[in-house]
Design a protein around this motif. Structure first.
Motif, PDB file in Angstrom:
ATOM      1  N   ALA A  36      59.138  31.236 -98.121  1.00  0.00           N
ATOM      2  CA  ALA A  36      60.069  32.365 -98.004  1.00  0.00           C
ATOM      3  C   ALA A  36      61.373  31.965 -97.351  1.00  0.00           C
ATOM      4  CB  ALA A  36      59.410  33.502 -97.220  1.00  0.00           C
ATOM      5  N   GLU A  37      61.296  31.002 -96.368  1.00  0.00           N
ATOM      6  CA  GLU A  37      62.513  30.656 -95.658  1.00  0.00           C
ATOM      7  C   GLU A  37      63.518  29.918 -96.528  1.00  0.00           C
ATOM      8  OE1 GLU A  37      59.506  29.798 -94.854  1.00  0.00           O
ATOM      9  OE2 GLU A  37      59.259  27.632 -94.553  1.00  0.00           O
ATOM     10  N   GLU A  38      63.117  29.483 -97.709  1.00  0.00           N
ATOM     11  CA  GLU A  38      64.031  28.766 -98.588  1.00  0.00           C
ATOM     12  C   GLU A  38      64.668  29.690 -99.626  1.00  0.00           C
ATOM     13  OE1 GLU A  38      62.088  25.464-100.308  1.00  0.00           O
ATOM     14  OE2 GLU A  38      61.730  24.451 -98.406  1.00  0.00           O
ATOM     15  N   LEU A  39      64.368  30.975 -99.532  1.00  0.00           N
ATOM     16  CA  LEU A  39      64.893  31.908-100.521  1.00  0.00           C
ATOM     17  C   LEU A  39      66.293  32.352-100.180  1.00  0.00           C
ATOM     18  CD1 LEU A  39      61.717  34.062-101.156  1.00  0.00           C
ATOM     19  CD2 LEU A  39      62.483  32.011-102.337  1.00  0.00           C
ATOM     20  N   GLU A  40      67.184  31.424 -99.945  1.00  0.00           N
ATOM     21  CA  GLU A  40      68.582  31.693 -99.666  1.00  0.00           C
ATOM     22  C   GLU A  40      69.420  31.178-100.817  1.00  0.00           C
ATOM     23  OE1 GLU A  40      69.929  33.409 -97.263  1.00  0.00           O
ATOM     24  OE2 GLU A  40      67.992  33.834 -96.364  1.00  0.00           O
ATOM     25  N   PRO A  41      70.579  31.756-101.050  1.00  0.00           N
ATOM     26  CA  PRO A  41      71.417  31.270-102.145  1.00  0.00           C
ATOM     27  C   PRO A  41      71.873  29.851-101.894  1.00  0.00           C
ATOM     28  CG  PRO A  41      72.651  32.759-100.735  1.00  0.00           C
ATOM     29  CD  PRO A  41      71.237  32.812-100.286  1.00  0.00           C
ATOM     30  N   PRO A  42      71.875  29.002-102.889  1.00  0.00           N
ATOM     31  CA  PRO A  42      72.330  27.625-102.698  1.00  0.00           C
ATOM     32  C   PRO A  42      73.796  27.586-102.330  1.00  0.00           C
ATOM     33  CG  PRO A  42      72.085  28.133-105.031  1.00  0.00           C
ATOM     34  CD  PRO A  42      71.514  29.287-104.284  1.00  0.00           C
ATOM     35  N   LYS A  43      74.155  26.595-101.537  1.00  0.00           N
ATOM     36  CA  LYS A  43      75.542  26.479-101.090  1.00  0.00           C
ATOM     37  C   LYS A  43      76.509  26.323-102.247  1.00  0.00           C
ATOM     38  CE  LYS A  43      74.639  26.657 -96.682  1.00  0.00           C
ATOM     39  NZ  LYS A  43      75.084  27.788 -95.857  1.00  0.00           N
ATOM     40  N   SER A  44      76.053  25.705-103.320  1.00  0.00           N
ATOM     41  CA  SER A  44      76.947  25.453-104.450  1.00  0.00           C
ATOM     42  C   SER A  44      77.065  26.632-105.405  1.00  0.00           C
ATOM     43  CB  SER A  44      76.459  24.228-105.230  1.00  0.00           C
ATOM     44  OG  SER A  44      75.158  24.465-105.720  1.00  0.00           O
ATOM     45  N   ALA A  45      76.223  27.675-105.173  1.00  0.00           N
ATOM     46  CA  ALA A  45      76.250  28.805-106.096  1.00  0.00           C
ATOM     47  C   ALA A  45      77.609  29.487-106.074  1.00  0.00           C
ATOM     48  CB  ALA A  45      75.163  29.809-105.722  1.00  0.00           C
ATOM     49  N   ASP A  46      78.062  29.873-107.233  1.00  0.00           N
ATOM     50  CA  ASP A  46      79.395  30.458-107.335  1.00  0.00           C
ATOM     51  C   ASP A  46      79.409  31.452-108.479  1.00  0.00           C
ATOM     52  OD1 ASP A  46      82.197  30.884-107.906  1.00  0.00           O
ATOM     53  OD2 ASP A  46      82.580  29.157-106.633  1.00  0.00           O
ATOM     54  N   THR A  47      79.944  32.627-108.232  1.00  0.00           N
ATOM     55  CA  THR A  47      80.004  33.645-109.277  1.00  0.00           C
ATOM     56  C   THR A  47      81.056  33.329-110.316  1.00  0.00           C
ATOM     57  OG1 THR A  47      81.611  34.955-108.039  1.00  0.00           O
ATOM     58  CG2 THR A  47      79.281  35.430-107.661  1.00  0.00           C
ATOM     59  N   GLY A  48      81.981  32.430-110.003  1.00  0.00           N
ATOM     60  CA  GLY A  48      83.075  32.134-110.922  1.00  0.00           C
ATOM     61  C   GLY A  48      84.282  33.022-110.703  1.00  0.00           C
ATOM     62  N   LEU A  49      84.180  33.970-109.768  1.00  0.00           N
ATOM     63  CA  LEU A  49      85.309  34.853-109.482  1.00  0.00           C
ATOM     64  C   LEU A  49      86.289  34.166-108.547  1.00  0.00           C
ATOM     65  CD1 LEU A  49      83.287  38.136-108.834  1.00  0.00           C
ATOM     66  CD2 LEU A  49      84.340  37.388-110.969  1.00  0.00           C
ATOM     67  N   HIS A  50      87.566  34.511-108.688  1.00  0.00           N
ATOM     68  CA  HIS A  50      88.562  33.860-107.829  1.00  0.00           C
ATOM     69  C   HIS A  50      88.438  34.324-106.381  1.00  0.00           C
ATOM     70  CE1 HIS A  50      91.460  37.192-107.126  1.00  0.00           C
ATOM     71  NE2 HIS A  50      91.058  37.619-108.310  1.00  0.00           N
ATOM     72  N   TYR A  51      87.727  35.428-106.157  1.00  0.00           N
ATOM     73  CA  TYR A  51      87.516  35.930-104.793  1.00  0.00           C
ATOM     74  C   TYR A  51      86.050  35.765-104.386  1.00  0.00           C
ATOM     75  CZ  TYR A  51      86.337  39.946-107.770  1.00  0.00           C
ATOM     76  OH  TYR A  51      85.823  40.758-108.750  1.00  0.00           O
ATOM     77  N   ASP A  52      85.373  34.773-104.948  1.00  0.00           N
ATOM     78  CA  ASP A  52      83.944  34.555-104.700  1.00  0.00           C
ATOM     79  C   ASP A  52      83.639  34.403-103.212  1.00  0.00           C
ATOM     80  OD1 ASP A  52      81.139  33.598-105.753  1.00  0.00           O
ATOM     81  OD2 ASP A  52      81.792  32.073-104.322  1.00  0.00           O
ATOM     82  N   ARG A  53      84.407  33.588-102.519  1.00  0.00           N
ATOM     83  CA  ARG A  53      84.126  33.338-101.105  1.00  0.00           C
ATOM     84  C   ARG A  53      84.266  34.624-100.285  1.00  0.00           C
ATOM     85  NH1 ARG A  53      87.010  28.756 -97.222  1.00  0.00           N
ATOM     86  NH2 ARG A  53      86.024  29.419 -95.271  1.00  0.00           N
ATOM     87  N   TYR A  54      85.312  35.369-100.541  1.00  0.00           N
ATOM     88  CA  TYR A  54      85.521  36.636 -99.838  1.00  0.00           C
ATOM     89  C   TYR A  54      84.356  37.585-100.109  1.00  0.00           C
ATOM     90  CZ  TYR A  54      87.734  41.215 -98.951  1.00  0.00           C
ATOM     91  OH  TYR A  54      88.011  42.483 -98.524  1.00  0.00           O
ATOM     92  N   LEU A  55      83.924  37.667-101.358  1.00  0.00           N
ATOM     93  CA  LEU A  55      82.815  38.530-101.736  1.00  0.00           C
ATOM     94  C   LEU A  55      81.555  38.164-100.964  1.00  0.00           C
ATOM     95  CD1 LEU A  55      81.515  40.625-103.702  1.00  0.00           C
ATOM     96  CD2 LEU A  55      81.211  38.739-105.308  1.00  0.00           C
ATOM     97  N   ARG A  56      81.247  36.902-100.911  1.00  0.00           N
ATOM     98  CA  ARG A  56      80.031  36.448-100.248  1.00  0.00           C
ATOM     99  C   ARG A  56      80.094  36.684 -98.737  1.00  0.00           C
ATOM    100  NH1 ARG A  56      76.715  33.612-103.391  1.00  0.00           N
ATOM    101  NH2 ARG A  56      77.470  33.083-105.466  1.00  0.00           N
ATOM    102  N   GLU A  57      81.226  36.408 -98.156  1.00  0.00           N
ATOM    103  CA  GLU A  57      81.346  36.595 -96.705  1.00  0.00           C
ATOM    104  C   GLU A  57      81.207  38.068 -96.325  1.00  0.00           C
ATOM    105  OE1 GLU A  57      85.082  34.747 -95.920  1.00  0.00           O
ATOM    106  OE2 GLU A  57      84.176  32.795 -95.471  1.00  0.00           O
ATOM    107  N   VAL A  58      81.804  38.949 -97.123  1.00  0.00           N
ATOM    108  CA  VAL A  58      81.682  40.390 -96.854  1.00  0.00           C
ATOM    109  C   VAL A  58      80.224  40.819 -96.920  1.00  0.00           C
ATOM    110  CG1 VAL A  58      82.176  42.688 -97.777  1.00  0.00           C
ATOM    111  CG2 VAL A  58      84.014  41.022 -97.550  1.00  0.00           C
TER     112      VAL A  58
END
Length: 440
Positions: A36-58
């Motif tokens: 269960a502790e490994e069920l986190e999104p991979p660091k390299s995962a990316d939605t492809g959106l130009h605001y992906d980082r902002y989205l994830r941080e929010v």
């Protein structure tokens, strides 16, 4: 990948869309289950959106608030879509709100910097700035209030991510279509440069490669019993006589969250795609393979995902496998059986290329003229500089001549009587030949 809470959160962050460009790898899930502790999104995962980082941080910070996290678990997808979840922002802790304010200010500054750079580049290239296009960069937040993160900002973020990702497949298809038309355009242009014999040979080779590519085993319909059984036997290494749909679902739910996301679905199609595409063969285009993978995944999602959350739940999966179509599906029609474009579309595409080339040539000629004009001005400035330098030197010489003391001429004078001392008469006589005045 996300755990159970990530299924609800995925509508905000849509992590299931991550790694679209990566080729999934089939894994035998009969041996080990992910902790269960490994069920986190991979660091390299990316939605492809130009605001992906902002989205994830929010989303990450909102999930840290107990109240919002509880509401997230208890809100269905439709309520999230219409903005009901965004209203819960008013009840999150002060610490989270403060951090969200900071994230928004950083995002606004990032966008302003990017837009400024784009404006500068467009200006240097002589291109007209697309102000409406630039403003679209701010649609995922309220840029009129750049300081605080409000309910409207969360609502905009959810709607923007939803709309953008729903159009992602459409954009991918359009890009592939352009790729295929460009490939055909370049092939035809190359044929024009060949003589008749070479052109005939090239056409024969082209037809031979098309025929060779089309010679592949039958492709099972994605999501059919035949397709799943083949995965069960060849990938999972299980007895085809023991095939069980519920067990199959569990085996390929790689993160154990109770859902098959798009990445997990795409992994099921690898065996089918390997029947058609081989990266070592000239006739097989890997860009086409990824388009085929996208078509297969879209088909299964459209047929099975009844609530349109871009996930396949166990209930949805079981309902689909209980339909008669699950057993009676015919083979899958591949790309070569479904033309991507028409001749009219190709002609229009080529005309567009011609216009683009003409525009580029005009801009190139304008730049050449501007460069020549600049060189001419530079030569004129250089000539003026030389003339100015010469004038300064001339003025310095004139100034120097005026300030120098006059040179006195050397004149022979007769010493006065007081200057002639006794005994000097001889010297005077020897040194001067002037006639002395006669005495009367």
């Amino acid at each position: 990948m996300w755990g159970r809470h990530g299924v609800f959160c995925c509508f905000l962050i849509l992590c299931l869309w991550a790694c679209l460009n990566a080729v999934p790898i089939d894994v035998d899930k009969t041996k080990v289950s992910p902790p269960a502790e490994e069920l986190e999104p991979p660091k390299s995962a990316d939605t492809g959106l130009h605001y992906d980082r902002y989205l994830r941080e929010v989303v990450d910070f909102l999930e840290k608030d107990p109240h919002f996290r509880e509401k997230l678990h208890n809100t269905d997808m439709e309520d999230i879509k219409v903005g009901k979840l965004a209203k819960e922002l008013d009840f999150v802790s002060h610490h989270v709100r403060t951090k969200l304010d900071e994230l928004k200010r950083q995002e606004v500054n990032r966008l302003r910097t990017l837009i400024k750079v784009k404006q500068d580049l467009d200006g240097e290239r002589g291109m007209t700035v697309d102000h409406q296009g630039l403003l679209k960069q701010f649609e995922h937040l309220n840029h009129l209030n750049p300081h605080t993160f409000e309910v409207d900002d969360l609502d905009r973020l959810i709607k923007s991510a939803t709309d953008d990702l729903e159009n992602f497949d459409k954009d991918q298809h359009e890009e592939f279509k352009k790729y295929e038309m460009m490939k055909e355009h370049e092939r035809r242009e190359r044929l024009k440069t060949l003589d008749e014999e070479a052109r005939k040979k090239e056409e024969e080779h082209y037809e031979e490669m098309k025929k060779k590519h089309a010679e592949h085993p039958k492709i099972n319909h994605p999501g059919s019993q035949d397709q799943f059984k083949e995965v069960w036997e060849e990938t999972d290494g299980l007895d085809p006589g023991d095939f069980n749909t519920k067990t199959f679902f569990s085996l390929h739910d790689t993160n154990g969250d109770g859902y098959l996301d798009e990445q997990e679905l795409e992994a099921l199609f690898t065996k089918e795609l390997e029947k058609i595409y081989d990266p070592t063969q000239e006739e097989d285009d890997m860009m086409e393979m990824e388009e085929e993978r996208l078509r297969m995944r879209e088909h299964v999602i459209n047929e099975v995902d009844t609530n349109k959350d871009r996930l396949v739940s166990l209930d949805e999966f079981m309902a689909a496998t209980n339909k008669k179509e699950f057993v009676q599906q015919e083979g899958w029609e591949t790309l070569e059986q479904n033309p991507i474009y028409t001749e009219d579309e190709l002609r229009e595409f080529e005309e567009h290329l011609i216009r683009e080339e003409q525009d580029l040539n005009e801009k190139t000629n304008d730049l050449v003229r501007q460069r020549e004009e600049l060189e001419r001005h530079q030569q004129e400035l250089s000539a003026q500089k030389i003339q100015l330098h010469q004038a300064v030197e001339h003025m310095e010489r004139l100034k120097s001549q005026k300030t120098e003391p006059p040179v006195q001429a050397k004149v022979n004078t007769v010493p006065s009587a007081m200057e002639i001392l006794p005994g000097d008469s001889q010297s005077l006589a020897q040194g001067h030949h002037q006639d002395l005045p006669a005495h009367s």
